[in-house]
Design a protein around this motif. Structure first.
Motif, mmCIF file in Angstrom:
data_model
loop_
_atom_site.group_PDB
_atom_site.id
_atom_site.type_symbol
_atom_site.label_atom_id
_atom_site.label_comp_id
_atom_site.label_asym_id
_atom_site.label_seq_id
_atom_site.Cartn_x
_atom_site.Cartn_y
_atom_site.Cartn_z
ATOM 1 N N TYR A 105 0.835 -1.192 0.000
ATOM 2 C CA TYR A 105 0.000 0.000 0.000
ATOM 3 C C TYR A 105 0.881 1.258 0.000
ATOM 4 O O TYR A 105 2.075 1.202 -0.296
ATOM 5 C CB TYR A 105 -0.954 -0.050 1.199
ATOM 6 C CG TYR A 105 -2.141 0.880 1.148
ATOM 7 C CD1 TYR A 105 -3.037 0.836 0.094
ATOM 8 C CD2 TYR A 105 -2.371 1.794 2.166
ATOM 9 C CE1 TYR A 105 -4.136 1.689 0.049
ATOM 10 C CE2 TYR A 105 -3.469 2.646 2.140
ATOM 11 C CZ TYR A 105 -4.342 2.595 1.074
ATOM 12 O OH TYR A 105 -5.423 3.433 1.043
ATOM 13 N N SER A 125 -2.871 -3.332 -4.520
ATOM 14 C CA SER A 125 -4.328 -3.514 -4.467
ATOM 15 C C SER A 125 -4.996 -2.539 -5.416
ATOM 16 O O SER A 125 -4.374 -1.586 -5.914
ATOM 17 C CB SER A 125 -4.851 -3.284 -3.048
ATOM 18 O OG SER A 125 -4.711 -1.913 -2.693
ATOM 19 N N VAL A 142 -2.688 -3.545 -11.099
ATOM 20 C CA VAL A 142 -2.716 -4.269 -9.825
ATOM 21 C C VAL A 142 -1.913 -5.566 -9.977
ATOM 22 O O VAL A 142 -2.126 -6.329 -10.910
ATOM 23 C CB VAL A 142 -4.162 -4.599 -9.404
ATOM 24 C CG1 VAL A 142 -4.164 -5.436 -8.122
ATOM 25 C CG2 VAL A 142 -4.955 -3.306 -9.191
ATOM 26 N N GLY A 144 -0.612 -7.123 -6.674
ATOM 27 C CA GLY A 144 -0.685 -7.808 -5.387
ATOM 28 C C GLY A 144 0.592 -7.567 -4.596
ATOM 29 O O GLY A 144 1.395 -6.688 -4.926
ATOM 30 N N ASN A 320 -8.472 -5.754 2.507
ATOM 31 C CA ASN A 320 -8.968 -5.577 1.141
ATOM 32 C C ASN A 320 -8.514 -4.248 0.541
ATOM 33 O O ASN A 320 -8.515 -4.082 -0.678
ATOM 34 C CB ASN A 320 -10.497 -5.647 1.121
ATOM 35 C CG ASN A 320 -11.009 -7.028 1.454
ATOM 36 O OD1 ASN A 320 -10.387 -8.028 1.094
ATOM 37 N ND2 ASN A 320 -12.135 -7.098 2.154
ATOM 38 N N ASP A 324 -4.420 -7.127 -2.905
ATOM 39 C CA ASP A 324 -5.313 -7.671 -3.922
ATOM 40 C C ASP A 324 -5.969 -8.939 -3.372
ATOM 41 O O ASP A 324 -7.157 -8.970 -3.081
ATOM 42 C CB ASP A 324 -4.508 -7.953 -5.196
ATOM 43 C CG ASP A 324 -5.355 -8.559 -6.291
ATOM 44 O OD1 ASP A 324 -6.563 -8.271 -6.318
ATOM 45 O OD2 ASP A 324 -4.829 -9.331 -7.098
ATOM 46 N N SER A 330 0.183 -14.161 -5.373
ATOM 47 C CA SER A 330 0.449 -12.818 -5.911
ATOM 48 C C SER A 330 1.636 -12.817 -6.860
ATOM 49 O O SER A 330 1.650 -12.091 -7.862
ATOM 50 C CB SER A 330 0.707 -11.832 -4.763
ATOM 51 O OG SER A 330 -0.484 -11.587 -4.044
#
Length: 344
Positions: A105, A125, A142, A144, A320, A324, A330
């Motif tokens: 993130y 994500s 995205v 992961g 969430n 992802d 991932s």
């Protein structure tokens, strides 16, 4: 800056010459150190067999025992995958630069200049990607968070984790806490609250410590001198997270990794700074127990252990946002996105 520009000219000329002669330039994974390798390893497993891994001398030396294709010295790749900005090592604009999240993130504010170096960047994500797009970053997809794959794909079974506990001398009758701090000079760190006081915790807990790689030596030296504290120098921190019961941190992205494993989190409040992403504090408020001073820490630890599932729903909700999927796949998904991109 001038020196880099001057060096880029002969490198670019050589790159185009090699490309003209061979027409088969390699796909490269660049890892400055082994910490970066453990982010990239789950992706490497699903890339073509002729993918080459490179890094500094120490990294390639320590990876030599693994059954992977390594190379040292000057290299002229078609594309490079990395999890930090090492794009300057490959100063030819024709090389496709692919970035992968090093920390889950965006706990700190986006720097558009960082992402401008990449042709493709894989975010952890959909929420991470959308926040980047809102800042005008348009190279994202995205992917992961492959770093956590080994926690979900059976890589570390109970026997292996027990061997780790024995190796570092953990007392099985004590709760294990892992203290983490982001870089002191980021103005978003709480290390000054606890780095001199760990002896007060080792009376009751197994105490593990991990710090930002650029942390000032004065903090590292002081922590290492404290008896019974396990200062984690292993490049792979994931198994240490898995054997810990509680995380104590500030604004470090390790918070997301503890949340992924549904473990209690305690965080020190710090003054808000421009470097913090606005949503970060709101998230930390919801998934962790907040304290202001070291004197509140033991009470918070005891409460979090007795009520370890109290914030489970909140952690699941924000997982969430951070990730992802948490299914151990991932790395495979990142590899598929990269291969599709390179086939365009």
């Amino acid at each position: 800056m001038l020196i880099k520009t001057l060096l880029a000219i002969p490198y670019t000329i050589l790159w185009h010459l090699v490309n003209l002669l061979s027409r088969d330039l390699p796909l490269i994974i660049y890892c400055k150190d082994l910490t970066e390798w453990y982010v990239m390893e789950p992706i490497h497993k699903h890339l073509p067999e002729d993918t080459i891994v490179i890094g500094n001398r120490s990294t390639t030396f320590r990876l030599a025992e693994k059954n992977i294709k390594l190379k040292r010295g000057l290299v002229f790749p078609k594309s490079v995958i990395m999890c930090n900005n090492h794009t300057g090592i490959f100063p030819c604009k024709s090389i496709k630069m692919i970035g992968v999240r090093y920390g889950a993130y965006h706990f700190k504010e986006f720097k558009k200049s960082f992402f401008n170096h990449f042709d493709l960047y894989l975010f952890s994500s959909q929420a991470d990607l959308e926040a980047a797009q809102a800042k005008g970053i348009d190279c994202g997809k995205v992917g992961g968070f492959p770093k956590l794959d080994p926690a979900f794909d059976g890589t570390y079974d109970d026997n292996e984790l027990c061997r780790l506990k024995d190796r570092i001398g953990m007392d099985r009758d004590k709760t294990t806490i892992l203290l983490s701090a982001t870089w002191y000079r980021s103005d978003a760190s709480a290390i000054t609250e606890w780095y001199k006081k760990l002896h007060e915790l080792t009376k009751f807990y197994n105490v593990l410590v991990t710090l930002h790689s650029k942390m000032d030596r004065r903090f590292v030296s002081r922590i290492k001198r404290q008896d019974s504290v396990v200062f984690i120098e292993d490049d792979n921190i994931l198994p240490y997270i898995m054997i810990s019961d509680v995380c104590v941190s500030d604004t470090s992205s390790i918070i997301a990794e503890f949340s992924a494993l549904d473990k209690p989190i305690i965080t020190f409040r710090i003054p808000h700074t421009k470097k913090l992403y606005p949503q970060t504090i709101k998230i930390i408020d919801k998934i962790s127990y907040r304290i202001n001073y070291f004197e509140q820490l033991i009470l918070a630890i005891e409460y979090s252990i007795k009520n370890r599932s109290e914030l489970t729903k909140e952690r699941a909700c924000f997982n969430n946002t951070f990730f992802d999927k948490l299914d151990g796949q991932s790395g495979k998904r990142c590899a598929e996105v990269i291969k599709q991109y390179l086939q365009q």
